[in-house]
Design an enzyme around this catalytic site. Structure first.
Site, PDB file in Angstrom:
ATOM      1  N   HIS A 121      15.968  11.593  85.128  1.00 27.92           N
ATOM      2  CA  HIS A 121      16.737  10.402  84.715  1.00 27.92           C
ATOM      3  C   HIS A 121      15.841   9.159  84.756  1.00 27.92           C
ATOM      4  CE1 HIS A 121      19.941   7.511  84.431  1.00 27.92           C
ATOM      5  NE2 HIS A 121      20.914   8.357  84.726  1.00 27.92           N
ATOM      6  N   GLU A 159      16.019   9.888  79.012  1.00 26.63           N
ATOM      7  CA  GLU A 159      15.933  10.972  79.988  1.00 26.63           C
ATOM      8  C   GLU A 159      15.674  12.306  79.286  1.00 26.63           C
ATOM      9  OE1 GLU A 159      19.718  10.660  82.115  1.00 26.63           O
ATOM     10  OE2 GLU A 159      19.820   8.580  81.421  1.00 26.63           O
TER      11      GLU A 159
END
Length: 287
Positions: A163, A262
């Site tokens: 992330h 991400e």
């Protein structure tokens, strides 16, 4: 060079005046990086002569069992809300667990590689046991090599993402190349499916899951950011925008300073691992 020459064990009190988490500080001729042992999460990375790659929220919380806002948390063994039980923690369980630093190595080119290990025994949160190795390479670029093994005696589904929060001057002026023509699910519209034509931009809240995405993207800023992955088939783009950010305590007014692009395998690209089966993926980030 021995490990102590480039690696210092410190904590969030010493580095951020917010006691609570054990951290690793890596300083070499090629880069400076900060990594939290909770989640094996890279919080900062700056290559020599380059602008900082990652964004760490000025309002980040450093408490055991609480996710740190920024850097590159690993969301696993599920990404986003748990689709079978939304009451379970968002983004899985490994990002708030303590990982073991299993090894350090310096390569001939000056790159430092840290190996982190985590083992999940299987519990009510996620019934299947699994083992995870995450190798973090720190040099002119930031690299990740993930190996996940289903150690349970039955098959299991895993979804995950690195992330990445990238530091930018103003998210409204950022564009992402490398996703044109790719189908995505738009969370802001109930996961309605659409296809991007051209550049991904960030005018207000953006929360999109690109399935079967290309391996390479470029984030267009004054100091461009490149992402190159192997066996990461999902790309998620996210920024909460002003309205949603106002309701997120560790973002708030700081939302303009980052963009999330991400990489991982989620939704249609989730890994289906048989008992004892392993899978690997890698990601390289640089600017």
């Amino acid at each position: 060079m021995t490990a102590t020459d480039y690696l210092t064990r410190t904590d969030s009190g010493a580095l951020y005046d917010k006691p609570g988490l054990d951290l690793l500080l890596v300083e070499t001729g090629l880069c400076r990086a900060v990594i939290s042992l909770q989640g094996a999460q890279v919080l900062e990375f700056t290559a020599e002569g380059r602008a900082p790659l990652l964004w760490l929220s000025p309002a980040a919380v450093f408490e055991t069992g609480v996710s740190v806002r920024g850097g590159v948390p690993l969301c696993l063994p599920w990404f986003g809300e748990n689709r079978s039980d939304p009451s379970k923690p968002k983004h899985g369980l490994v990002r708030t667990q303590l990982w073991e630093l299993a090894g350090t190595e310096e390569h001939a080119d000056g790159t430092v590689e840290l190996t982190f290990r985590f083992q999940h025994p299987g519990d009510t949160l996620f019934s299947a046991s699994f083992a995870c190795l995450l190798k973090v390479g720190l040099g002119k670029s930031l690299t990740f090599d993930l190996e996940l093994t289903n150690t349970a005696d039955t098959a299991a589904e895993f979804s995950w993402a690195l992330h990445s929060y990238f530091a930018v001057e103003n998210v409204a002026e950022v564009a992402v190349e490398g996703l044109s023509g790719v189908s995505y699910l738009d969370k802001t519209k109930g996961f309605a499916r659409a296809t991007l034509e051209g550049l991904q931009t960030f005018d207000g809240e953006v929360d999109r899951v690109y399935e079967h995405a290309p391996a390479s993207q470029k984030i267009v800023t004054p100091n461009p950011i490149s992402a190159q992955s192997d066996n990461c088939h999902t790309v998620i783009t996210w920024n909460p925008g002003a309205d949603l950010a106002a309701s997120i305590g560790d973002i708030g007014e700081h939302f303009r300073g980052f963009v999330c692009v991400e990489h991982g395998n989620a939704f249609a690209n989730s890994w289906q691992l048989q008992a004892g089966e392993s899978a690997r993926a890698s990601l390289a980030l640089s600017r």
